[in-house]
Design a protein around this motif. Structure first.
Motif, PDB file in Angstrom:
ATOM      1  N   VAL A  76       5.836  -1.196 -12.168  1.00  0.00           N
ATOM      2  CA  VAL A  76       5.228  -0.511 -13.320  1.00  0.00           C
ATOM      3  C   VAL A  76       3.834  -0.046 -12.908  1.00  0.00           C
ATOM      4  O   VAL A  76       3.403  -0.287 -11.781  1.00  0.00           O
ATOM      5  N   GLY A  77       3.126   0.580 -13.802  1.00  0.00           N
ATOM      6  CA  GLY A  77       1.770   1.028 -13.491  1.00  0.00           C
ATOM      7  C   GLY A  77       1.778   2.316 -12.679  1.00  0.00           C
ATOM      8  O   GLY A  77       2.817   2.976 -12.547  1.00  0.00           O
ATOM      9  N   PHE A  78       0.647   2.663 -12.104  1.00  0.00           N
ATOM     10  CA  PHE A  78       0.500   3.987 -11.498  1.00  0.00           C
ATOM     11  C   PHE A  78       1.423   4.259 -10.319  1.00  0.00           C
ATOM     12  O   PHE A  78       1.682   5.415  -9.993  1.00  0.00           O
ATOM     13  N   ALA A  79       1.919   3.234  -9.656  1.00  0.00           N
ATOM     14  CA  ALA A  79       2.884   3.485  -8.572  1.00  0.00           C
ATOM     15  C   ALA A  79       4.196   4.037  -9.137  1.00  0.00           C
ATOM     16  O   ALA A  79       4.951   4.694  -8.430  1.00  0.00           O
ATOM     17  N   GLY A  80       4.462   3.773 -10.393  1.00  0.00           N
ATOM     18  CA  GLY A  80       5.743   4.187 -10.985  1.00  0.00           C
ATOM     19  C   GLY A  80       6.884   3.383 -10.388  1.00  0.00           C
ATOM     20  O   GLY A  80       6.670   2.341  -9.773  1.00  0.00           O
ATOM     21  N   LYS A  81       8.103   3.858 -10.570  1.00  0.00           N
ATOM     22  CA  LYS A  81       9.249   3.188  -9.963  1.00  0.00           C
ATOM     23  C   LYS A  81       9.331   3.592  -8.496  1.00  0.00           C
ATOM     24  O   LYS A  81       8.977   4.721  -8.133  1.00  0.00           O
ATOM     25  N   MET A  82       9.840   2.700  -7.672  1.00  0.00           N
ATOM     26  CA  MET A  82       9.875   2.955  -6.228  1.00  0.00           C
ATOM     27  C   MET A  82      11.270   3.415  -5.799  1.00  0.00           C
ATOM     28  O   MET A  82      11.777   3.030  -4.758  1.00  0.00           O
ATOM     29  N   ARG A  83      11.871   4.267  -6.589  1.00  0.00           N
ATOM     30  CA  ARG A  83      13.263   4.649  -6.312  1.00  0.00           C
ATOM     31  C   ARG A  83      13.418   5.445  -5.024  1.00  0.00           C
ATOM     32  O   ARG A  83      14.505   5.501  -4.455  1.00  0.00           O
ATOM     33  N   ASN A  84      12.341   6.068  -4.561  1.00  0.00           N
ATOM     34  CA  ASN A  84      12.451   6.822  -3.298  1.00  0.00           C
ATOM     35  C   ASN A  84      12.684   5.909  -2.100  1.00  0.00           C
ATOM     36  O   ASN A  84      12.996   6.376  -1.016  1.00  0.00           O
ATOM     37  N   ASN A  85      12.476   4.597  -2.301  1.00  0.00           N
ATOM     38  CA  ASN A  85      12.677   3.660  -1.191  1.00  0.00           C
ATOM     39  C   ASN A  85      14.122   3.208  -1.057  1.00  0.00           C
ATOM     40  O   ASN A  85      14.452   2.482  -0.114  1.00  0.00           O
TER      41      ASN A  85
ATOM     42  N   TRP B 186     -10.558   1.952  13.291  1.00  0.00           N
ATOM     43  CA  TRP B 186     -10.973   1.120  12.167  1.00  0.00           C
ATOM     44  C   TRP B 186     -10.173  -0.156  12.178  1.00  0.00           C
ATOM     45  O   TRP B 186      -9.081  -0.219  12.701  1.00  0.00           O
ATOM     46  N   GLY B 187     -10.682  -1.118  11.598  1.00  0.00           N
ATOM     47  CA  GLY B 187     -10.063  -2.417  11.539  1.00  0.00           C
ATOM     48  C   GLY B 187     -11.129  -3.447  11.282  1.00  0.00           C
ATOM     49  O   GLY B 187     -11.528  -4.199  12.152  1.00  0.00           O
ATOM     50  N   ASP B 188     -11.627  -3.434  10.046  1.00  0.00           N
ATOM     51  CA  ASP B 188     -12.678  -4.379   9.680  1.00  0.00           C
ATOM     52  C   ASP B 188     -12.126  -5.761   9.426  1.00  0.00           C
ATOM     53  O   ASP B 188     -12.871  -6.695   9.191  1.00  0.00           O
ATOM     54  N   GLY B 189     -10.809  -5.844   9.448  1.00  0.00           N
ATOM     55  CA  GLY B 189     -10.216  -7.133   9.141  1.00  0.00           C
ATOM     56  C   GLY B 189      -9.811  -7.281   7.697  1.00  0.00           C
ATOM     57  O   GLY B 189      -9.798  -8.381   7.152  1.00  0.00           O
ATOM     58  N   ASP B 190      -9.474  -6.139   7.053  1.00  0.00           N
ATOM     59  CA  ASP B 190      -8.886  -6.226   5.705  1.00  0.00           C
ATOM     60  C   ASP B 190      -7.437  -6.677   5.846  1.00  0.00           C
ATOM     61  O   ASP B 190      -6.791  -6.382   6.843  1.00  0.00           O
ATOM     62  N   ALA B 191      -6.931  -7.338   4.832  1.00  0.00           N
ATOM     63  CA  ALA B 191      -5.518  -7.721   4.870  1.00  0.00           C
ATOM     64  C   ALA B 191      -4.633  -6.481   4.711  1.00  0.00           C
ATOM     65  O   ALA B 191      -3.721  -6.252   5.494  1.00  0.00           O
ATOM     66  N   ILE B 192      -4.913  -5.664   3.705  1.00  0.00           N
ATOM     67  CA  ILE B 192      -4.146  -4.429   3.498  1.00  0.00           C
ATOM     68  C   ILE B 192      -5.134  -3.309   3.207  1.00  0.00           C
ATOM     69  O   ILE B 192      -5.887  -3.377   2.232  1.00  0.00           O
ATOM     70  N   ARG B 193      -5.126  -2.304   4.054  1.00  0.00           N
ATOM     71  CA  ARG B 193      -6.055  -1.202   3.864  1.00  0.00           C
ATOM     72  C   ARG B 193      -5.284   0.096   3.654  1.00  0.00           C
ATOM     73  O   ARG B 193      -4.441   0.470   4.467  1.00  0.00           O
ATOM     74  N   LEU B 194      -5.582   0.776   2.564  1.00  0.00           N
ATOM     75  CA  LEU B 194      -4.947   2.066   2.296  1.00  0.00           C
ATOM     76  C   LEU B 194      -5.941   3.175   2.628  1.00  0.00           C
ATOM     77  O   LEU B 194      -7.075   3.155   2.145  1.00  0.00           O
ATOM     78  N   VAL B 195      -5.507   4.119   3.447  1.00  0.00           N
ATOM     79  CA  VAL B 195      -6.344   5.253   3.810  1.00  0.00           C
ATOM     80  C   VAL B 195      -5.543   6.516   3.477  1.00  0.00           C
ATOM     81  O   VAL B 195      -4.512   6.781   4.105  1.00  0.00           O
ATOM     82  N   THR B 196      -5.956   7.240   2.472  1.00  0.00           N
ATOM     83  CA  THR B 196      -5.218   8.430   2.036  1.00  0.00           C
ATOM     84  C   THR B 196      -3.728   8.118   1.846  1.00  0.00           C
ATOM     85  O   THR B 196      -2.857   8.846   2.323  1.00  0.00           O
ATOM     86  N   ALA B 197      -3.448   7.060   1.174  1.00  0.00           N
ATOM     87  CA  ALA B 197      -2.057   6.673   0.900  1.00  0.00           C
ATOM     88  C   ALA B 197      -1.779   6.844  -0.586  1.00  0.00           C
ATOM     89  O   ALA B 197      -2.691   6.761  -1.408  1.00  0.00           O
ATOM     90  N   SER B 198      -0.529   7.111  -0.927  1.00  0.00           N
ATOM     91  CA  SER B 198      -0.198   7.234  -2.342  1.00  0.00           C
ATOM     92  C   SER B 198       1.162   6.616  -2.629  1.00  0.00           C
ATOM     93  O   SER B 198       1.982   6.452  -1.730  1.00  0.00           O
ATOM     94  N   LYS B 199       1.358   6.283  -3.870  1.00  0.00           N
ATOM     95  CA  LYS B 199       2.587   5.621  -4.331  1.00  0.00           C
ATOM     96  C   LYS B 199       2.866   4.374  -3.499  1.00  0.00           C
ATOM     97  O   LYS B 199       3.779   4.339  -2.667  1.00  0.00           O
ATOM     98  N   VAL B 200       2.050   3.388  -3.750  1.00  0.00           N
ATOM     99  CA  VAL B 200       2.130   2.129  -3.008  1.00  0.00           C
ATOM    100  C   VAL B 200       2.198   0.996  -4.016  1.00  0.00           C
ATOM    101  O   VAL B 200       1.444   0.969  -4.991  1.00  0.00           O
ATOM    102  N   TRP B 201       3.112   0.047  -3.763  1.00  0.00           N
ATOM    103  CA  TRP B 201       3.253  -1.103  -4.647  1.00  0.00           C
ATOM    104  C   TRP B 201       3.075  -2.385  -3.843  1.00  0.00           C
ATOM    105  O   TRP B 201       3.838  -2.626  -2.908  1.00  0.00           O
ATOM    106  N   ILE B 202       2.077  -3.148  -4.199  1.00  0.00           N
ATOM    107  CA  ILE B 202       1.769  -4.401  -3.502  1.00  0.00           C
ATOM    108  C   ILE B 202       2.000  -5.536  -4.491  1.00  0.00           C
ATOM    109  O   ILE B 202       1.242  -5.699  -5.452  1.00  0.00           O
ATOM    110  N   ASP B 203       3.072  -6.318  -4.278  1.00  0.00           N
ATOM    111  CA  ASP B 203       3.532  -7.261  -5.302  1.00  0.00           C
ATOM    112  C   ASP B 203       3.826  -8.638  -4.697  1.00  0.00           C
ATOM    113  O   ASP B 203       4.437  -8.741  -3.637  1.00  0.00           O
ATOM    114  N   HIS B 204       3.413  -9.675  -5.399  1.00  0.00           N
ATOM    115  CA  HIS B 204       3.741 -11.062  -5.022  1.00  0.00           C
ATOM    116  C   HIS B 204       3.344 -11.457  -3.604  1.00  0.00           C
ATOM    117  O   HIS B 204       4.109 -12.120  -2.899  1.00  0.00           O
TER     118      HIS B 204
END
Ligand SMILES: *[C@@H]1O[C@H](CO)[C@@H](O)[C@H](O)[C@H]1NC(C)=O
Length: 398
Positions: free
Chosen positions: A68-77, A190-208
């Motif tokens: 749910v939310g701005f990612a919408g449904k992930m049916r393209n996957n 780049w690689g500051d040591g973030d766990a998950i870094r999005l760079v110009t990414a869209s429609k992403v769902w990070i869950d659980h």
């Protein structure tokens, strides 16, 4: 006569026993019934969509319809042409990944890829892992640690699901070559040591996912990334938790839209849950278990709707939920964090913007694929209690 009376007594005893047994088992049945009903009711809208299915293992792709939310449904996957890929090998080669490794499935394979794991693994990535478009990484059924090395970068990709992983102790990366999306070798600095870094990414769902103890942030959404949902994660033991837009000059982040929901923040998180610049964040139905400096912060004119969250202040003096930075030249750019139906405990408070009542609230205006029902913050202890990577036993529900 004596014979009959003994028999009668025995009969009575048996009858009594039967009645007691029936009574007890009926009580038991009612209790079990109400328990499972409660469990069902207490699952949030995302979990309710798939976790009640004992057969989730054979229906893994159902998950894609639960976001749910701005990612919408992930049916393209999901659907036609999907590749089912299983990680069997925890090793890593950043430039020439071997079949069976996570990097092979996530960076080298093209098209719709649904990645699962054969067994529990600790994966120490030699460099950041660049996840390709149309990739779902599904840790359910195994305990998967991404730890001690590089972590994830989503660079110019779309339609990505990251579910059920434990990210921790990610390491800052020196510049080097990495296999990027669709097997292109890229020099990466780049690689500051973030766990998950999005760079110009869209429609992403990070869950659980469970995320903690990384040198920079846990999740960074940067450089024009948008249409992101961050849900059901457990963030703990971290200074800078979540950054939505990373620099004041990143004007294209004005169109960034992120939903942050059903997450559990704390214990031992200091700040940025999230920190927002430029864009819009709907921070809704999260549990905040104390903070070191603040929970929600911002600068550069972001819009944040903080809705039905439960804020439990630390015992320290820092009871204020929000923090703002006024570094813009005019110094008068309005700070727009609107609090609606939030619940505050242990002295927590939020400062309402001046003249808040004069401004329209920045509602998210979700479409029907993105919309979900917000629950009362009073229920959030239940609705977020399974935040983080779930333990799913092989033969039962998650
Ligand atoms: C974000 O999602 C909306 C639909 O809600 C869509 O119109 C827009 O093009 C998407 N933006 C990007 C960059 O994918």
């Amino acid at each position: 006569m004596a014979f009959f009376s003994i028999n009668n007594a025995a009969c009575r005893r048996i009858a009594l026993l039967l009645i007691v047994t029936l009574f007890l088992s009926s009580i038991h049945a009612t209790m079990a019934g109400s328990k499972s009903r409660k469990a069902a009711v207490r699952m949030n809208v995302i979990d309710r969509c798939w976790r009640r299915d004992a057969n989730w293992r054979s229906n893994r792709q159902k998950l894609a319809t639960c976001s749910v939310g701005f990612a919408g449904k992930m049916r393209n996957n999901i659907g036609r042409g999907i590749i089912h890929y299983q990680v069997t090998d925890p090793s890593d080669d950043p430039v020439n990944p071997r079949p069976g490794t996570l990097r092979y499935g996530a960076s080298k394979l093209r098209g719709k890829v649904w990645i699962t794991f054969k067994n529990d693994m600790e994966i120490k990535l030699q460099k950041s892992l660049m996840v390709s478009s149309f990739t779902a990484i599904d840790g359910r059924g195994a305990s998967i640690h991404i730890a001690g090395g590089g972590c994830f970068v989503l660079y110019k990709v779309t339609n990505v699901i990251i579910h059920g992983l434990k990210f921790h102790d990610c390491q800052a990366q020196s510049p080097g070559l990495i296999m990027g999306p669709d097997s292109k070798i890229l020099p990466v600095n780049w690689g500051d040591g973030d766990a998950i870094r999005l760079v110009t990414a869209s429609k992403v769902w990070i869950d659980h996912n469970t995320l903690y103890n990384c040198p920079d942030g846990l999740i960074d959404v940067t450089r024009g990334s948008t249409n992101v949902t961050i849900s059901n994660n457990w963030f703990r033991n971290q200074n800078k938790v979540m950054l939505l837009s990373h620099d004041d000059g990143s004007v294209r982040d004005k169109s960034m839209r992120v939903t942050v929901t059903f997450n559990h923040f704390g214990p031992d998180c200091t700040q940025r849950m999230p920190r927002v610049r430029h864009g819009y964040a709907h921070v809704v139905n999260n549990l905040y278990l104390e903070w070191g400096k603040y929970a929600i912060g911002g600068s550069m004119n972001p819009s944040v709707l903080s809705e039905s969250n439960l804020f439990i202040a630390p015992n320290s003096e820092n009871k204020k939920v929000t923090w703002r930075q006024d570094i813009n030249v005019q110094g008068r750019i309005p700070w727009r964090v609107y609090s609606v139906n939030d619940v505050f405990e242990n002295g927590a408070f939020i400062k309402k913007p001046a003249h808040a009542h004069l401004h329209p609230k920045p509602w998210p205006r979700y479409n029907h694929e993105q919309f979900f029902r917000v629950v009362s913050a009073r229920f959030l202890r239940d609705f977020t209690k399974d935040a983080g990577a779930l333990r799913c036993s092989p033969m039962s529900r998650c």
